[in-house]
Design an enzyme around this catalytic site. Structure first.
Site, PDB file in Angstrom:
ATOM      1  CD  GLU A  50     -51.293 -20.281  60.542  1.00  0.00           C
ATOM      2  OE1 GLU A  50     -50.243 -19.917  61.088  1.00  0.00           O
ATOM      3  OE2 GLU A  50     -51.324 -20.695  59.365  1.00  0.00           O
ATOM      4  CG  ASP A  61     -44.382 -14.908  65.281  1.00  0.00           C
ATOM      5  OD1 ASP A  61     -44.668 -15.736  64.409  1.00  0.00           O
ATOM      6  OD2 ASP A  61     -44.899 -14.889  66.400  1.00  0.00           O
TER       7      ASP A  61
END
Length: 261
Positions: A50, A61
């Site tokens: 990924e 994030d």
């Protein structure tokens, strides 16, 4: 056409283990090293890669991944570098390569053009964390045309109606978010993940992989008691940051050991 991502999960399951999905940001610490790191990750046991092109506003994030993406952007990463990286990685390892991308860059590039270029580079599909299936018709159409996998996220807060839609429209696997909020390591993986996978199974999901908060082999093994795959990101990015490609390789091997526990 069968999903390469689903096939990789099935192959891991047939070998008596769960799938290990490894995340790395593209362009960190530089483009070539990020390519070599992804190859090392696959060689060390990741079943699915990924890759995250850096984005200026990475709302999901955690700090470690944010710092890496900021460094990649500062180093001059361009959107087209995504396809260069996917092409080189796909040419070196036989592991499906997914791109995890926020939706805005895809829209700006052109959805059909993005799908065509990803397919031409050997990519397997997209993980789209910030777009839901009901808002993604253009991408659904493009992915059907190109046979690329489209992986949507399911969260503990998702309604049954939403889960039904996510299961129906996702291919490859459903990305199952174990905790609400940003990515990063968690000492204790949320019981919400187990509950959510159970709900997805009730809606007929074929493959559910759990991400956000997995940082060691023991946690990988714990997740694979009920899920089809474990997704690791932050722990791998830290290993790359602190120990380079060799450090990453060691960390990936240790994590992969958890798939057979």
């Amino acid at each position: 056409m069968t999903s390469r991502v689903a096939a990789a999960i099935d192959a891991a399951n047939a070998a008596g283990r769960g799938a290990f999905v490894g995340y790395l940001p593209l362009g960190f610490p530089d483009l070539q090293t990020s390519i070599d790191a992804a190859v090392a990750l696959a060689e060390a046991g990741a079943d699915i890669l990924e890759l995250g092109p850096p984005y200026s506003d990475p709302v999901m994030d955690g700090t470690i991944i944010q710092q890496a993406t900021q460094a990649a952007l500062a180093g001059g990463f361009r959107l087209r570098d995504t396809f260069t990286a996917v092409r080189e990685i796909s040419g070196r390892v036989d592991v499906p390569v997914l791109v995890m991308t926020y939706w805005n860059p895809v829209l700006q590039y052109g959805v059909d053009r993005y799908a065509d270029d990803l397919l031409a580079a050997g990519g397997a599909g997209l993980i789209t964390p910030d777009i839901t299936p009901d808002a993604a018709q253009e991408w659904i159409d493009a992915s059907r045309r190109t046979s690329l996998d489209r992986i949507f996220l399911a969260a503990p807060t998702s309604t049954d109606e939403r889960l039904d839609l996510i299961v129906r429209e996702s291919t490859g696997f459903v990305y199952t978010v174990s905790t609400m909020g940003i990515t990063g390591e968690r000492a204790q993986l949320d019981a919400a993940a187990r509950t959510l996978v159970g709900r997805l199974r009730a809606h007929g999901v074929e493959h559910a992989c759990v991400g956000i908060g997995i940082s060691n082999a023991e946690q990988v093994a714990g997740v694979l008691e009920y899920a089809d795959g474990a997704i690791v990101g932050t722990a791998l990015v830290r290993a790359l940051r602190d120990g380079g490609v060799d450090g990453l390789r060691q960390a990936a091997s240790a994590l992969a050991a958890g798939t057979t526990s």
